[in-house]
Design an enzyme around this catalytic site. Structure first.
Site, PDB file in Angstrom:
ATOM      1  N   LYS A 159       1.129  -0.763  -0.300  1.00 34.64           N
ATOM      2  CA  LYS A 159      -0.357   0.058  -0.090  1.00 34.64           C
ATOM      3  C   LYS A 159       0.745   1.214  -0.094  1.00 34.64           C
ATOM      4  O   LYS A 159       1.760   1.334   0.509  1.00 34.64           O
ATOM      5  CB  LYS A 159      -0.381   0.282   1.068  1.00 34.64           C
ATOM      6  CG  LYS A 159      -2.056  -0.538   0.867  1.00 34.64           C
ATOM      7  CD  LYS A 159      -2.772  -0.404   2.455  1.00 34.64           C
ATOM      8  CE  LYS A 159      -4.205  -0.530   2.232  1.00 34.64           C
ATOM      9  NZ  LYS A 159      -5.264  -1.898   2.521  1.00 34.64           N
TER      10      LYS A 159
ATOM     11  N   LYS B   6      -0.244  -2.234 -10.238  1.00 34.44           N
ATOM     12  CA  LYS B   6      -0.607  -1.542  -9.017  1.00 34.44           C
ATOM     13  C   LYS B   6      -1.439  -0.786  -9.368  1.00 34.44           C
ATOM     14  O   LYS B   6      -2.127   0.261 -10.812  1.00 34.44           O
ATOM     15  CB  LYS B   6       0.809  -0.071  -9.292  1.00 34.44           C
ATOM     16  CG  LYS B   6       1.305   1.142  -8.569  1.00 34.44           C
ATOM     17  CD  LYS B   6       2.323   1.709  -8.947  1.00 34.44           C
ATOM     18  CE  LYS B   6       3.091   2.884  -8.167  1.00 34.44           C
ATOM     19  NZ  LYS B   6       3.803   3.966  -8.199  1.00 34.44           N
TER      20      LYS B   6
ATOM     21  N   ASP C 146      13.157  10.320  -6.801  1.00 36.63           N
ATOM     22  CA  ASP C 146      12.822   9.592  -5.983  1.00 36.63           C
ATOM     23  C   ASP C 146      13.474   8.339  -5.273  1.00 36.63           C
ATOM     24  O   ASP C 146      12.512   7.001  -5.083  1.00 36.63           O
ATOM     25  CB  ASP C 146      11.282   9.867  -6.056  1.00 36.63           C
ATOM     26  CG  ASP C 146      10.523   8.836  -4.197  1.00 36.63           C
ATOM     27  OD1 ASP C 146      11.171   9.184  -3.594  1.00 36.63           O
ATOM     28  OD2 ASP C 146       9.284   9.083  -4.147  1.00 36.63           O
TER      29      ASP C 146
END
Ligand SMILES: *[C@@H]1O[C@H](CO)[C@@H](O)[C@H](O)[C@H]1NC(C)=O
Length: 498
Positions: free
Chosen positions: A208, A227, A328
């Site tokens: 999650k 996803k 990221d």
């Protein structure tokens, strides 16, 4: 000869067209306009009729031989009940037909106007090829089992479908990989993506995040990761799908993208992103669970550098690829493949650079990376957003932190430490930008590199790389390509077979 090799040759031979003669097909694609709506190929002609959002769509195309995978049942030739009626054929202009609208049909794309001979050929041909392959597969499988009985016992997968026999050597993911590396590299065509996505059966939730959920799904007997974005996150979904479909992006150390789909079920829109599934999960999970050997550490580090180098690299030419910065990078966004190499994932925040116009297509959403992994210049907001290289340098800083996480888990000489996140000892568990800035920018602290690493060549090199990834001045940091070269050399020196 190695049984795998024999199998591979058989797969190639069963590709139905050993002849190299050019085949002419009817073509409705815009780029065929100047050739009078026809195209030439060494593969097959395809005609496809589908209903997408209530609109009837007819598509006629050429499919190149290399793209006719998996053999016998190429993705491009798939029909999906109620969604799409597709027909592949192998004679000139054979796709100048009008297929019926996709309704529930029996048999593979059996058209009304088909004579008994064609019908027999269509049914018997593939069945014959399949039987031969299954028998051969069985034979080779047993042979293989006998030869490698002990070593393989743990790896035998559920042989309930014949697909798995073929897939023993070539998985669904491999096939998709072949498909896109041999072709334009931008992935499956949209209508195929949609079909694949809509025939996946979700199995279990495996994660999650802020965007939604990640599921393990089954597609034709193989595992895929799905996803699922919440409707609010449509922009993130679109952006990530867009980045993954960047031309030539595919690489063994970047998560393999399969399909994107937006299903509207009347009340809400389900946004799916389908990719390869890696049962080891993220590097973060992996390092929490296991320590690594020196060889394992170098393999993880080298593969991560290879993936990042490919992402960063700009390839010029018509089949070129823009430079991409991840923005990221962290251990939770890197997956560990079965062969213990890395696959970089979560490209939702990435930016692309077009050197010809020197423009950056900044992600429309304003999310920034993970605070813990933010480079000093990002924390201070002094990063030059107009200069693409500054994003690459910020990635390198984060890569250095990931290397530190890996190296700590290296059990050289029987010593290794517990898994920890970078800066675990300097900032609280969910640090604010301000807390990170104090440590990283003001105090100029970095994760600790223990002295005993100096006594092991591999750890010494890793420590040196980390320091050179962590310079306050982004431009002084190493490049991904340089790191890749250093680690390749290290693996040669350490006599590793990587
Ligand atoms: C392609 O097929 C359509 C529909 O059957 C037909 O009208 C058209 O003339 C064909 N084009 C060519 C170049 O054969």
């Amino acid at each position: 000869m190695d049984p795998r090799q024999i199998l591979r040759i058989l797969i190639v031979l069963s590709g139905l067209n050993g002849v190299c003669d050019a085949l002419l097909c009817n073509c409705t694609a815009p780029h065929c306009e100047r050739d009078g709506f026809k195209c030439e190929t060494n593969g097959a002609c395809v005609a496809s009729t589908s209903v997408i959002e209530g609109q009837e769509q007819h598509v006629r195309l050429c499919i190149h031989k290399e793209k006719l995978v998996p053999p016998g049942q190429p993705f491009y030739c798939l029909s999906a009940e109620g969604l799409m009626n597709t027909h592949c054929c192998y004679t000139d202009y054979c796709n100048s037909i009008d297929l019926r609208l996709p309704i529930v049909t029996n048999g593979p794309g059996a058209g009304q106007d088909w004579g008994p001979v064609e019908l027999t050929a269509v049914v018997a041909g593939p069945v014959f090829v399949l039987c031969v392959l299954v028998l051969l597969g069985l034979f080779l499988f047993q042979h293989h089992q006998r030869a490698y009985g002990h070593r393989q016992r743990l790896e035998v997968e559920d042989p309930s479908t014949e697909h798995m026999f073929l897939a023993k050597d070539k998985t669904l993911q491999d096939l998709i990989y072949d498909l896109s590396t041999s072709g334009s590299g931008s992935g499956l065509p949209l209508f195929v993506q949609r079909t694949v996505a809509r025939t996946i059966v979700l199995q279990e939730i495996i994660g999650k995040g802020r965007f939604g959920e990640v599921w393990r799904g089954k597609w034709r007997g193989g595992d895929v990761a799905v996803k699922i974005f919440s409707s609010r996150e449509e922009r993130s979904w679109f952006r990530e799908a867009e980045i993954y479909q960047t031309i030539m992006l595919r690489h063994e150390n970047i998560l393999g993208f399969i399909a994107a789909d937006n299903k509207d079920n009347g009340t809400w829109t389900q946004l799916w992103l389908v990719s390869d599934y890696h049962e080891n999960g993220s590097l973060f999970d992996y390092l929490n669970r296991y320590s690594v050997t020196i060889e394992g550490m170098i393999k993880l580090a080298l593969s991560a550098a290879s993936g990042l180098a490919h992402l960063h690299m700009e390839i010029l030419g018509t089949q070129g690829k823009p430079g991409i910065a991840h923005r990221d990078l962290k251990s939770k966004n890197i997956l560990v493949k079965k062969n213990c190499t890395c696959a970089i994932a979560d490209l939702g925040l990435a930016v692309r650079h077009e050197s010809i116009t020197d423009t950056i297509d900044i992600a429309p959403n304003q999310r920034v990376g993970t605070k813990r992994y933010m480079a000093p210049e990002v924390l201070e907001e002094s990063i030059n957003m107009r200069h693409f290289d500054s994003f690459k340098c910020a990635d390198i800083y984060a890569l250095g932190l990931v290397y530190w996480e890996i190296a700590r888990r290296c059990n050289a000489g029987g010593i290794h430490e517990e898994y920890q996140l970078p800066y675990y000892d300097l900032v609280p568990s969910d640090p604010s930008i301000e807390e990170m800035r104090k440590v990283v920018c003001d105090q100029r602290l970095r994760p600790n590199i223990p002295n005993w690493w100096q006594s092991y060549e591999a750890l010494r090199v890793m420590g040196k790389i980390m320091r050179e990834c962590w310079y306050a001045n982004g431009a002084a940091r190493l490049t991904a390509l340089r790191i890749k070269k250093t680690l390749s050399q290290l693996s040669v020196d350490e006599d590793l077979k990587i």
